[in-house]
Design a protein around this motif. Structure first.
Motif, PDB file in Angstrom:
ATOM      1  N   ILE A   1      49.561  37.380  29.768  1.00  0.00           N
ATOM      2  CA  ILE A   1      48.392  38.138  30.214  1.00  0.00           C
ATOM      3  C   ILE A   1      47.109  37.486  29.709  1.00  0.00           C
ATOM      4  O   ILE A   1      46.123  37.375  30.447  1.00  0.00           O
ATOM      5  CB  ILE A   1      48.498  39.612  29.768  1.00  0.00           C
ATOM      6  CG1 ILE A   1      49.638  40.310  30.518  1.00  0.00           C
ATOM      7  CG2 ILE A   1      47.182  40.351  30.004  1.00  0.00           C
ATOM      8  CD1 ILE A   1      49.958  41.692  30.003  1.00  0.00           C
ATOM      9  N   LYS A   2      47.115  37.021  28.462  1.00  0.00           N
ATOM     10  CA  LYS A   2      45.940  36.345  27.914  1.00  0.00           C
ATOM     11  C   LYS A   2      45.652  35.055  28.680  1.00  0.00           C
ATOM     12  O   LYS A   2      44.494  34.737  28.966  1.00  0.00           O
ATOM     13  CB  LYS A   2      46.147  36.037  26.431  1.00  0.00           C
ATOM     14  CG  LYS A   2      44.877  35.584  25.722  1.00  0.00           C
ATOM     15  CD  LYS A   2      45.112  35.368  24.248  1.00  0.00           C
ATOM     16  CE  LYS A   2      45.200  36.721  23.582  1.00  0.00           C
ATOM     17  NZ  LYS A   2      45.240  36.639  22.121  1.00  0.00           N
ATOM     18  N   GLY A   3      46.689  34.319  29.056  1.00  0.00           N
ATOM     19  CA  GLY A   3      46.507  33.107  29.854  1.00  0.00           C
ATOM     20  C   GLY A   3      45.947  33.402  31.235  1.00  0.00           C
ATOM     21  O   GLY A   3      45.073  32.687  31.737  1.00  0.00           O
ATOM     22  N   ILE A   4      46.443  34.473  31.862  1.00  0.00           N
ATOM     23  CA  ILE A   4      45.926  34.878  33.168  1.00  0.00           C
ATOM     24  C   ILE A   4      44.446  35.236  33.063  1.00  0.00           C
ATOM     25  O   ILE A   4      43.636  34.865  33.911  1.00  0.00           O
ATOM     26  CB  ILE A   4      46.748  36.057  33.739  1.00  0.00           C
ATOM     27  CG1 ILE A   4      48.169  35.618  34.070  1.00  0.00           C
ATOM     28  CG2 ILE A   4      46.079  36.639  34.981  1.00  0.00           C
ATOM     29  CD1 ILE A   4      49.095  36.769  34.397  1.00  0.00           C
TER      30      ILE A   4
ATOM     31  N   ASN B   1      36.965  41.539  32.785  1.00  0.00           N
ATOM     32  CA  ASN B   1      37.790  40.684  31.919  1.00  0.00           C
ATOM     33  C   ASN B   1      37.593  41.047  30.455  1.00  0.00           C
ATOM     34  O   ASN B   1      38.540  41.028  29.669  1.00  0.00           O
ATOM     35  CB  ASN B   1      37.470  39.208  32.148  1.00  0.00           C
ATOM     36  CG  ASN B   1      38.240  38.626  33.303  1.00  0.00           C
ATOM     37  OD1 ASN B   1      38.919  39.336  34.026  1.00  0.00           O
ATOM     38  ND2 ASN B   1      38.135  37.333  33.476  1.00  0.00           N
ATOM     39  N   GLY B   2      36.365  41.379  30.084  1.00  0.00           N
ATOM     40  CA  GLY B   2      36.110  41.839  28.714  1.00  0.00           C
ATOM     41  C   GLY B   2      36.882  43.106  28.396  1.00  0.00           C
ATOM     42  O   GLY B   2      37.433  43.262  27.303  1.00  0.00           O
TER      43      GLY B   2
ATOM     44  N   ALA C   1      42.301  34.047  30.902  1.00  0.00           N
ATOM     45  CA  ALA C   1      41.535  32.817  30.713  1.00  0.00           C
ATOM     46  C   ALA C   1      41.346  32.087  32.045  1.00  0.00           C
ATOM     47  O   ALA C   1      40.241  31.615  32.356  1.00  0.00           O
ATOM     48  CB  ALA C   1      42.226  31.916  29.697  1.00  0.00           C
ATOM     49  N   VAL C   2      42.399  31.998  32.848  1.00  0.00           N
ATOM     50  CA  VAL C   2      42.310  31.326  34.143  1.00  0.00           C
ATOM     51  C   VAL C   2      41.325  32.051  35.056  1.00  0.00           C
ATOM     52  O   VAL C   2      40.490  31.414  35.730  1.00  0.00           O
ATOM     53  CB  VAL C   2      43.708  31.218  34.802  1.00  0.00           C
ATOM     54  CG1 VAL C   2      43.606  30.828  36.260  1.00  0.00           C
ATOM     55  CG2 VAL C   2      44.569  30.241  34.035  1.00  0.00           C
ATOM     56  N   ILE C   3      41.370  33.364  35.086  1.00  0.00           N
ATOM     57  CA  ILE C   3      40.460  34.122  35.951  1.00  0.00           C
ATOM     58  C   ILE C   3      39.017  33.991  35.474  1.00  0.00           C
ATOM     59  O   ILE C   3      38.098  33.914  36.292  1.00  0.00           O
ATOM     60  CB  ILE C   3      40.917  35.589  36.049  1.00  0.00           C
ATOM     61  CG1 ILE C   3      42.213  35.655  36.849  1.00  0.00           C
ATOM     62  CG2 ILE C   3      39.849  36.458  36.689  1.00  0.00           C
ATOM     63  CD1 ILE C   3      42.826  37.013  36.927  1.00  0.00           C
TER      64      ILE C   3
END
Length: 175
Positions: free
Chosen positions: A44-47, A76-77, A49-51
């Motif tokens: 979820i953290k990687g998703i 996102n925050g 970052a990508v978004i």
């Protein structure tokens, strides 16, 4: 006329079975998240970052309106704030409500990932769930001891399987 009626029945049949397939996939994903909570948080953290990179790219390279980018970065925050207490997500918290209210094409996967993760807090040991309706003491679960109560999406599927008596797929665990 017969072909027209047959096509409607076929469409209804396909919609019903697609719904059952989606329910089975959600159940499977929920069980995977239960088993691999830390990995789910990393994914979820990687998703996220990508978004975030996608938003910045849309602003710089495509000239998207700044208001749209700010709204996306704000959501996102909120999602990053949800990861702070992951997998313990409170459905009535302002952070969760604000996070799922912003549901665009670019962000649909994150609320979905948190939704699938709702049942993960059941088996993270040791746990103390908050007191629910009429319950004064928290429900503690220690290593080697399973909680008798289920919360989240698996509780919903358990409830539905008892009410529908075998219509939902079941899985037996072997050790």
């Amino acid at each position: 006329m017969f072909l027209y009626i047959l096509s409607w029945f076929s469409m209804i049949f396909h919609v019903i079975f697609m719904t059952l397939a989606l329910a089975a996939a959600l159940l499977y994903l929920a069980e995977l998240v239960e088993e691999y909570t830390a990995l789910a948080a990393k994914i979820i953290k990687g998703i996220l970052a990508v978004i975030t990179v996608i938003y910045i790219g849309l602003l710089i390279l495509e000239g998207f309106p700044i208001s749209m980018i700010i709204a996306g970065l704000f959501s996102n925050g909120l999602y990053f704030l949800l990861l702070r207490d992951f997998p313990f997500i409170e459905l009535t918290s302002p952070v969760f409500i604000g996070g799922v209210a912003y549901f665009t094409i670019c962000l649909w996967i994150l609320p979905f990932a948190f939704f699938v993760s709702l049942s993960a807090s059941e088996n993270v040991l040791p746990t103390a769930s908050t007191a629910s309706l009429g319950e004064r003491e928290p429900n503690f679960a220690y290593p080697g001891q399973k909680s008798s109560r289920r919360h989240g999406i698996l509780a919903l599927f358990s409830f539905l399987s008892k009410k529908t008596e075998g219509y939902l797929p079941t899985r037996t665990k072997t050790f």
